[in-house]
Design a protein around this motif. Structure first.
Motif, short mmCIF file in Angstrom:
data_model
loop_
_atom_site.label_atom_id
_atom_site.label_comp_id
_atom_site.label_asym_id
_atom_site.label_seq_id
_atom_site.Cartn_x
_atom_site.Cartn_y
_atom_site.Cartn_z
N VAL A 14 29.45 0.22 29.60
CA VAL A 14 28.14 -0.30 29.21
C VAL A 14 27.37 -0.63 30.48
O VAL A 14 27.87 -1.34 31.33
N GLU A 15 26.16 -0.10 30.60
CA GLU A 15 25.36 -0.37 31.80
C GLU A 15 23.91 -0.62 31.42
O GLU A 15 23.36 0.12 30.60
N ARG A 16 23.33 -1.56 32.04
CA ARG A 16 21.90 -1.78 31.88
C ARG A 16 21.15 -0.66 32.61
O ARG A 16 21.48 -0.35 33.76
N LYS B 234 14.99 -4.38 27.25
CA LYS B 234 16.22 -4.15 28.01
C LYS B 234 17.07 -3.10 27.31
O LYS B 234 17.60 -3.33 26.23
N LEU B 235 17.19 -1.95 27.95
CA LEU B 235 17.96 -0.87 27.35
C LEU B 235 19.29 -0.72 28.07
O LEU B 235 19.37 -0.90 29.29
N TYR B 236 20.30 -0.39 27.27
CA TYR B 236 21.65 -0.22 27.82
C TYR B 236 22.18 1.17 27.50
O TYR B 236 21.94 1.71 26.42
N GLU C 136 19.13 -0.87 22.55
CA GLU C 136 18.74 -2.22 22.95
C GLU C 136 19.98 -3.10 22.99
O GLU C 136 20.96 -2.84 22.30
N LYS C 137 19.87 -4.19 23.73
CA LYS C 137 21.02 -5.05 23.95
C LYS C 137 21.71 -5.48 22.65
O LYS C 137 22.93 -5.44 22.54
N GLU C 138 20.92 -5.85 21.64
CA GLU C 138 21.49 -6.35 20.38
C GLU C 138 22.35 -5.29 19.68
O GLU C 138 23.21 -5.62 18.87
N LYS C 139 22.05 -4.02 19.96
CA LYS C 139 22.77 -2.94 19.28
C LYS C 139 24.04 -2.52 20.01
O LYS C 139 24.77 -1.64 19.53
N VAL C 140 24.30 -3.10 21.16
CA VAL C 140 25.44 -2.65 21.96
C VAL C 140 26.78 -2.79 21.20
O VAL C 140 27.54 -1.82 21.10
#
Ligand code: WAQ
Ligand code: MG
Length: 263
Positions: A55-57, A2-4, A25-29
């Motif tokens: 922030v958008e997926r 899942k990339l944002y 990646e989500k964890e790095k947002v």
């Protein structure tokens, strides 16, 4: 995975100060947001009073591309900036007078209101006609970044020359030059103290030009040069929608100007 997309825009009063974006990646947002906000507060154009974060997926898998080859001109001081610009653009078939006109327009603020545009002008290489639909705003390239490993290689490749403007610009230009119909790009920063710009050419790469504008000059901009058949709708769609991730670097060489012209 899942990339944002994480985007930042900052302003002071009504004036745009800076913008930057990442794909992570989500964890790095969260840490990415924090780094972008610090960048907004430390910008040389002034400390921002408003910072917007979006922030958008990503709905699409990004296209993976190698970074453009980068070259720098060893004997830069032997030539005038204008001459370097038009002779490089001539390699993409652009007439000298068209290149000079665009270069001068960018330096004086290319929006019809005489200020900088947020995006790029889109210029037909053959006729010099500007075809962007909104010449106040221009076309913006967005949804692009480098992988962590490509970033690490990029730092090793360019060493002391590394800075965030350079990093963002080569990624942006890699996306731009890989657009169908785009032949070349000219870029001059609008930051008064950032006087390094570039010309990128399809099939050749990113040519860095130190002193592309005078010191303390608060205008600049970008021009995307396109061929006769390019349609503005498809150019805009690609630039503003298709995600791109640079996943490997190419090379970084110091060449004489004649050497660059013979690439
Ligand atoms: N898409 C299209 N045009 C843009 C975008 C974008 N995402 N972002 C900025 N522009 C246009 C806009 O008109 C700005 O006024 C202009 O480009 C300059 O933007 O060391 O700092 O962010 O090799 O000021 C290039 C050299 C630095 C880097 C570019 O541009 C190097 C830079 P700035
Ligand atoms: Mg700027």
């Amino acid at each position: 995975m899942k990339l944002y997309s994480v985007k930042m825009r900052s302003s002071k009063g009504k004036v745009h100060i800076s913008g930057a974006e990442r794909i992570v990646e989500k964890e790095k947002v969260p840490e990415t947001i924090s780094a972008l906000i610090s960048r907004a507060f430390e910008h040389p154009r002034g400390s921002a009073d408003t910072v917007s974060i979006k922030v958008e997926r990503l709905r699409e898998e990004p296209k993976r591309l190698p970074l453009l080859r980068i070259v720098e001109i060893k004997d830069r001081e032997r030539y005038r900036a204008e001459e370097i610009v038009w002779r490089l653009l001539q390699k993409a078939g652009i007439d000298r007078l068209i290149s000079l006109k665009v270069y001068r327009e960018l330096l004086k603020g290319p929006s019809p209101s005489g200020t900088v545009m947020r995006g790029a002008m889109v210029v037909r290489a053959g006729s010099g006609e500007r075809i962007e639909e909104d010449s106040f705003r221009g076309v913006r390239a967005t949804y692009m970044d480098m992988t962590e490993s490509a970033l690490k290689s990029f730092r090793e490749l360019v060493k002391d020359e590394f800075n965030e403007n350079f990093r963002d610009a080569v990624v942006l230009s890699t996306k731009v030059i890989n657009c169908r119909g785009v032949l070349a790009e000219l870029c001059i920063s609008d930051d008064p103290d950032y006087t390094t710009g570039y010309v990128s050419l399809k099939g050749i790469g990113y040519v860095r030009i130190k002193g592309i504008k005078p010191d303390n000059h608060p205008f600049g901009g970008r021009a995307f040069f396109v061929d006769e058949n390019a349609r503005i709708e498809s150019i805009r769609d690609y630039m503003e929608k298709e995600p791109v991730i640079v996943d490997r670097v190419s090379s970084y060489d110091l060449l004489s100007f004649d050497g660059v012209l013979s690439l």
